[in-house]
Every structure is written in C-alpha cells, then in structure tokens.
Design an enzyme around this catalytic site. Structure first.
Site, mmCIF file in Angstrom:
data_model
loop_
_atom_site.group_PDB
_atom_site.id
_atom_site.type_symbol
_atom_site.label_atom_id
_atom_site.label_comp_id
_atom_site.label_asym_id
_atom_site.label_seq_id
_atom_site.Cartn_x
_atom_site.Cartn_y
_atom_site.Cartn_z
ATOM 1 N N ASN A 1 0.883 -1.125 0.000
ATOM 2 C CA ASN A 1 -0.077 -0.010 -0.048
ATOM 3 C C ASN A 1 0.958 1.192 -0.005
ATOM 4 O O ASN A 1 1.788 1.258 0.503
ATOM 5 C CB ASN A 1 -1.246 0.007 1.157
ATOM 6 C CG ASN A 1 -0.489 -0.146 2.543
ATOM 7 O OD1 ASN A 1 0.675 -0.661 2.787
ATOM 8 N ND2 ASN A 1 -0.979 0.392 3.360
ATOM 9 N N GLU A 51 0.425 5.193 0.476
ATOM 10 C CA GLU A 51 -0.527 6.361 0.981
ATOM 11 C C GLU A 51 -0.222 7.539 0.514
ATOM 12 O O GLU A 51 1.004 7.807 0.015
ATOM 13 C CB GLU A 51 -0.687 6.274 2.472
ATOM 14 C CG GLU A 51 -1.203 4.917 3.015
ATOM 15 C CD GLU A 51 -1.309 4.761 4.442
ATOM 16 O OE1 GLU A 51 -1.206 5.728 5.257
ATOM 17 O OE2 GLU A 51 -2.302 4.043 4.691
ATOM 18 N N ASN A 52 -1.102 8.724 0.620
ATOM 19 C CA ASN A 52 -0.748 10.188 0.070
ATOM 20 C C ASN A 52 -1.205 10.836 1.198
ATOM 21 O O ASN A 52 -2.374 10.739 1.766
ATOM 22 C CB ASN A 52 -1.453 10.382 -1.039
ATOM 23 C CG ASN A 52 -0.711 11.581 -1.814
ATOM 24 O OD1 ASN A 52 -1.108 12.529 -1.424
ATOM 25 N ND2 ASN A 52 0.302 11.400 -2.594
ATOM 26 N N ALA A 53 -0.742 12.126 1.379
ATOM 27 C CA ALA A 53 -1.211 13.100 2.202
ATOM 28 C C ALA A 53 -2.687 13.659 1.866
ATOM 29 O O ALA A 53 -3.616 14.025 2.653
ATOM 30 C CB ALA A 53 -0.358 14.644 2.203
ATOM 31 N N CYS A 74 -4.038 0.802 -2.627
ATOM 32 C CA CYS A 74 -3.748 -0.329 -2.074
ATOM 33 C C CYS A 74 -2.863 -1.546 -2.517
ATOM 34 O O CYS A 74 -2.427 -1.387 -3.663
ATOM 35 C CB CYS A 74 -5.341 -1.219 -2.011
ATOM 36 S SG CYS A 74 -6.521 -0.469 -0.938
ATOM 37 N N GLU A 80 -2.917 -4.645 -3.261
ATOM 38 C CA GLU A 80 -3.443 -5.734 -3.974
ATOM 39 C C GLU A 80 -3.584 -4.845 -5.462
ATOM 40 O O GLU A 80 -3.022 -5.458 -6.442
ATOM 41 C CB GLU A 80 -4.965 -6.061 -4.059
ATOM 42 C CG GLU A 80 -5.165 -6.625 -2.602
ATOM 43 C CD GLU A 80 -5.513 -5.803 -1.276
ATOM 44 O OE1 GLU A 80 -4.745 -4.847 -1.148
ATOM 45 O OE2 GLU A 80 -6.384 -6.093 -0.471
ATOM 46 N N CYS A 128 -10.492 -4.694 0.189
ATOM 47 C CA CYS A 128 -11.516 -3.368 0.066
ATOM 48 C C CYS A 128 -12.250 -3.904 -1.198
ATOM 49 O O CYS A 128 -11.778 -4.419 -2.332
ATOM 50 C CB CYS A 128 -10.904 -2.201 0.066
ATOM 51 S SG CYS A 128 -10.117 -1.699 -1.393
ATOM 52 N N CYS A 151 -10.481 -3.145 -4.522
ATOM 53 C CA CYS A 151 -9.573 -4.164 -5.097
ATOM 54 C C CYS A 151 -10.319 -5.166 -5.657
ATOM 55 O O CYS A 151 -10.012 -5.816 -6.662
ATOM 56 C CB CYS A 151 -8.650 -4.561 -3.835
ATOM 57 S SG CYS A 151 -7.440 -3.031 -3.594
HETATM 58 N N1 THU Z 1 -5.311 -1.253 2.430
HETATM 59 C C1 THU Z 1 -4.602 -2.200 1.352
HETATM 60 O O1 THU Z 1 -3.679 -1.909 1.057
HETATM 61 N N2 THU Z 1 -5.562 -3.068 0.787
HETATM 62 C C2 THU Z 1 -6.933 -3.193 1.241
HETATM 63 O O2 THU Z 1 -7.700 -4.192 0.696
HETATM 64 C C3 THU Z 1 -7.475 -2.529 2.195
HETATM 65 C C4 THU Z 1 -6.777 -1.298 2.736
HETATM 66 C C5 THU Z 1 -4.539 -0.140 2.858
HETATM 67 C C6 THU Z 1 -4.990 1.277 2.671
HETATM 68 C C7 THU Z 1 -4.502 2.144 3.542
HETATM 69 O O3 THU Z 1 -3.089 2.396 3.301
HETATM 70 C C8 THU Z 1 -4.339 1.187 4.936
HETATM 71 O O4 THU Z 1 -4.587 -0.145 4.453
HETATM 72 C C9 THU Z 1 -5.420 1.536 5.681
HETATM 73 O O5 THU Z 1 -6.526 1.586 5.240
#
Ligand code: THU
Length: 126
Positions: free
Chosen positions: A42, A44-46, A53, A55, A90, A93
C-alpha cells in the site's frame, strides 16, 4: 509455490509499505496463470483518497508488464508487524480483481482462503 510461501512474499512486500498515516502495512503477492509472481504494497498520500492498496499495486504492476490472467493473490496486513489476522481486500480492489480474474480466483489470507465469487458474489463487469 505453496500458499504459505506466497504469504511470506506478501509479508516481504509489506516491508515496503508507505503508510505514515494509518501505520497499517499491507503486502500482496499475485500469481499469473503462467506462474510469475508480482508483489505490491500500500502507498498512502497526504491527499488521502490517492492512497493505492497493495492488491491494486500488484495487479497494476502485472498488467503494465503485459500480464492479465491470474490464479491467486496472497494478502497480509497489520500494524507493528502483526500479520496474523485476515486482511480482507477492500471493495475497490475486489472490483479490480473482478476485471481480470475468474470467479474461482483464490484470495489467500492469513487465516482463510476465499474465492473471488465468495467475497464478491454479484458485481459489475463487461
Ligand atoms: N489497504 C490495502 O492496502 N488493501 C486493502 O484491501 C485494504 C486497505 C490499505 C490502504 C491504507 O493504506 C491502509 O490499508 C489502511 O486503510
């Protein structure tokens, strides 16, 4: 490659997680029909909604390299290196998996393995 080995690759991928906001590291290891493995984490970004994600990172890496047919993905996620609980993909994905994978595509998690159609029994597609 065994499911256990795939989960280990997913854990290795989670080590590259960029998750300074959630502190929730996720890693994925995707298997193509010809046995090649693509991993992802995963990112993330500000600007939170731009987060990608693990996946989707793995799937987009594979598709961008010309691979569009997959049999399984292992996914782990957790905080402080604890990946013992299932990290269910999620909805976004699952929808991306739905684009490229059959209903019997295997989603290998820490505690349990699902088929795509179990997690997404009814879905939008072409
Ligand atoms: N996240 C994933 O990488 N995959 C998922 O299917 C669920 C959530 C990540 C997104 C975010 O960086 C962190 O989990 C918390 O939500």
């Amino acid at each position: 490659m065994t499911d256990k080995e795939l989960l280990a690759l997913a854990e290795n991928a989670a080590a590259n997680s960029y998750s300074p906001y959630s502190h929730f590291a996720v890693g994925a290891a995707l298997v193509t029909t010809d046995g090649k493995i693509f991993t992802g984490c995963n990112i993330e970004n500000a600007s939170f909604s731009l987060t990608n994600c693990a996946e989707r990172t793995a799937i987009f890496k594979a598709v961008s390299e010309g691979y569009k047919s997959f049999t399984a993905i292992a996914v782990v996620g957790g905080r402080d290196g604890d990946f013992s609980k299932d990290c269910i993909p999620c909805g976004a994905c699952l929808q991306v998996m739905r684009e490229f994978c059959d209903s019997d595509f295997r989603i290998i998690l820490a505690e349990k393995t699902y088929r795509l159609e179990e997690l997404m029994p009814v879905s939008f597609g072409l």
